[in-house]
Write a protein that holds these residues in place. Structure first.
Motif, PDB file in Angstrom:
ATOM      1  N   TYR A   1       0.887  -1.270   0.096  1.00 17.64           N
ATOM      2  CA  TYR A   1       0.130  -0.157  -0.084  1.00 17.64           C
ATOM      3  C   TYR A   1       0.738   1.045   0.091  1.00 17.64           C
ATOM      4  CZ  TYR A   1      -3.187   3.462   1.575  1.00 17.64           C
ATOM      5  OH  TYR A   1      -4.148   4.685   1.657  1.00 17.64           O
ATOM      6  N   SER A   2       1.931   1.377   0.900  1.00 17.65           N
ATOM      7  CA  SER A   2       2.648   2.457   1.044  1.00 17.65           C
ATOM      8  C   SER A   2       3.436   2.880  -0.226  1.00 17.65           C
ATOM      9  CB  SER A   2       3.569   2.393   2.267  1.00 17.65           C
ATOM     10  OG  SER A   2       2.928   2.210   3.524  1.00 17.65           O
TER      11      SER A   2
ATOM     12  N   LYS B   1      17.332   9.301  -3.149  1.00 19.93           N
ATOM     13  CA  LYS B   1      16.433  10.185  -2.805  1.00 19.93           C
ATOM     14  C   LYS B   1      15.136   9.207  -2.822  1.00 19.93           C
ATOM     15  CE  LYS B   1      15.718  12.417  -7.054  1.00 19.93           C
ATOM     16  NZ  LYS B   1      15.395  13.680  -7.784  1.00 19.93           N
ATOM     17  N   GLU B   2      14.980   8.143  -4.040  1.00 16.51           N
ATOM     18  CA  GLU B   2      13.871   7.446  -4.373  1.00 16.51           C
ATOM     19  C   GLU B   2      13.722   6.539  -2.857  1.00 16.51           C
ATOM     20  OE1 GLU B   2      14.629   5.585  -7.645  1.00 16.51           O
ATOM     21  OE2 GLU B   2      13.859   7.405  -9.007  1.00 16.51           O
ATOM     22  N   ILE B   3      14.985   5.827  -2.524  1.00 17.58           N
ATOM     23  CA  ILE B   3      15.071   4.823  -1.311  1.00 17.58           C
ATOM     24  C   ILE B   3      14.300   5.690   0.022  1.00 17.58           C
ATOM     25  CG2 ILE B   3      16.327   3.491   0.119  1.00 17.58           C
ATOM     26  CD1 ILE B   3      18.027   2.798  -2.323  1.00 17.58           C
ATOM     27  N   LEU B   4      15.031   6.886  -0.015  1.00 15.95           N
ATOM     28  CA  LEU B   4      14.615   7.734   1.317  1.00 15.95           C
ATOM     29  C   LEU B   4      13.000   8.224   1.477  1.00 15.95           C
ATOM     30  CD1 LEU B   4      17.502  10.123   1.507  1.00 15.95           C
ATOM     31  CD2 LEU B   4      17.324   8.090   2.961  1.00 15.95           C
ATOM     32  N   HIS B   5      12.472   8.267   0.036  1.00 22.87           N
ATOM     33  CA  HIS B   5      11.202   8.581   0.054  1.00 22.87           C
ATOM     34  C   HIS B   5      10.396   7.273   0.222  1.00 22.87           C
ATOM     35  CE1 HIS B   5       7.500  10.191  -1.500  1.00 22.87           C
ATOM     36  NE2 HIS B   5       7.202   9.241  -2.472  1.00 22.87           N
ATOM     37  N   ALA B   6      10.789   6.215  -0.307  1.00 21.63           N
ATOM     38  CA  ALA B   6      10.096   4.887   0.287  1.00 21.63           C
ATOM     39  C   ALA B   6       9.996   4.551   1.796  1.00 21.63           C
ATOM     40  CB  ALA B   6      10.732   3.786  -0.587  1.00 21.63           C
ATOM     41  N   LEU B   7      11.109   4.898   2.443  1.00 24.43           N
ATOM     42  CA  LEU B   7      11.337   4.862   3.625  1.00 24.43           C
ATOM     43  C   LEU B   7      10.333   5.776   4.389  1.00 24.43           C
ATOM     44  CD1 LEU B   7      15.218   4.129   4.196  1.00 24.43           C
ATOM     45  CD2 LEU B   7      13.357   2.441   4.555  1.00 24.43           C
ATOM     46  N   SER B   8      10.322   6.908   4.036  1.00 24.78           N
ATOM     47  CA  SER B   8       9.474   8.019   4.734  1.00 24.78           C
ATOM     48  C   SER B   8       7.941   7.526   4.417  1.00 24.78           C
ATOM     49  CB  SER B   8       9.545   9.306   3.964  1.00 24.78           C
ATOM     50  OG  SER B   8       8.679  10.316   4.574  1.00 24.78           O
ATOM     51  N   SER B   9       7.596   6.944   3.268  1.00 23.05           N
ATOM     52  CA  SER B   9       6.183   6.282   3.173  1.00 23.05           C
ATOM     53  C   SER B   9       5.755   5.269   4.014  1.00 23.05           C
ATOM     54  CB  SER B   9       5.981   5.808   1.857  1.00 23.05           C
ATOM     55  OG  SER B   9       6.524   7.045   0.752  1.00 23.05           O
ATOM     56  N   LEU B  10       6.909   4.535   4.673  1.00 24.76           N
ATOM     57  CA  LEU B  10       6.872   3.349   5.638  1.00 24.76           C
ATOM     58  C   LEU B  10       6.779   4.067   7.144  1.00 24.76           C
ATOM     59  CD1 LEU B  10       8.744   0.724   3.564  1.00 24.76           C
ATOM     60  CD2 LEU B  10       6.259   0.658   4.203  1.00 24.76           C
TER      61      LEU B  10
END
Length: 258
Positions: free
Chosen positions: A19-20, A58-67
């Protein structure tokens, strides 16, 4: 490409990741899952390690932020992470090249990325158990240092410690998949060679053996203290029997005098 693997202190479910991150996860290595979209490749290992691969950090950091995961200063002391750059070089003679600095692939494929994610996630999971063992090792040392003051009443505390030790050993051996070859490597010599090279660079097997050796040492310490407690208990019961016999003799003598 950039790879980040981290140990999840708080379990994240498959559905939460889907979902995230807007990714559909399918069954991967053993009981793990993997999935990808245009910008991100995610692998969730069965022992609580999440690996993310993307072109940009930044894409990895954005994914972590979404989680809801932040790699800020507050988490530096708790989160266990490992990162590894992945480069694609079509001119590479062999299918891959792995050094301490980077992983170089002739071509990227979902299969290769899953192999790399498996090895890195095992390294992260192993680091988690290494830290856990260090804590248990310090506790076992304190127990041995206080062996002369150990009493029968503290037997329960020692039994709880022994239980934690046994569960740690069980989790480490069964979860990390280091004792048996993962199914993903069967009938694929290239994938097996890539995994073995990564395992060598990350020293997975040596670190695993060292961890098991520490477990054995802690187990010996616990058995030593348990033997001492059992000896004290035996002495205590013997003294009770002696006192009961003396009381019976005294009562017999008093009865004879009467």
């Amino acid at each position: 490409m950039n790879l980040l693997s981290l140990y999840l202190d708080k379990p994240v479910t498959k559905s939460t990741i889907e979902y995230s991150l807007d990714i559909t996860l399918v069954r991967g290595v053993e009981n793990g899952y993997y999935g990808f979209n245009k910008s991100l490749h995610a692998v969730l290992a069965p022992f609580g390690v999440l690996t993310l691969i993307a072109e940009e950090k930044k894409e990895i950091l954005h994914a972590l932020s979404s989680l809801g995961i932040t790699l800020g200063s507050d988490d530096e002391n708790t989160l266990i992470t490992q990162d590894y750059p992945i480069r694609i070089d079509p001119t590479l003679i062999s299918a891959f090249e792995v050094t301490n600095e980077a992983i170089i692939l002739k071509s990227a494929s979902t299969h290769n990325l899953n192999i790399i994610a498996l090895a890195i996630s095992q390294s992260v999971g192993l680091e988690h158990y290494e830290k856990r063992l260090n804590t248990l090792f310090l506790q076992s040392r304190r127990i041995v240092e206080s062996i002369h003051t150990f009493s029968i009443t503290r037997r329960t505390h020692l039994m709880q410690f022994a239980k934690r030790l046994a569960l740690t050993r069980h989790d480490m051996v069964s979860n990390l998949l280091l004792l048996d070859k993962p199914n993903i490597l069967w009938d694929d010599a290239e994938a097996e060679a890539l995994y073995n090279r990564l395992a060598f660079i990350l020293e997975l097997y040596d670190r695993h053996e060292t961890a098991l050796s520490k477990l054995s040492q802690i187990k010996e310490d616990v058995m030593l203290v348990m033997d001492l407690i059992n000896h004290k208990k035996s002495e205590f019961l013997e003294w009770i029997i002696i006192i009961l016999i003396l009381v019976e003799i005294v009562m017999g003598i008093m009865q004879m005098v009467k």
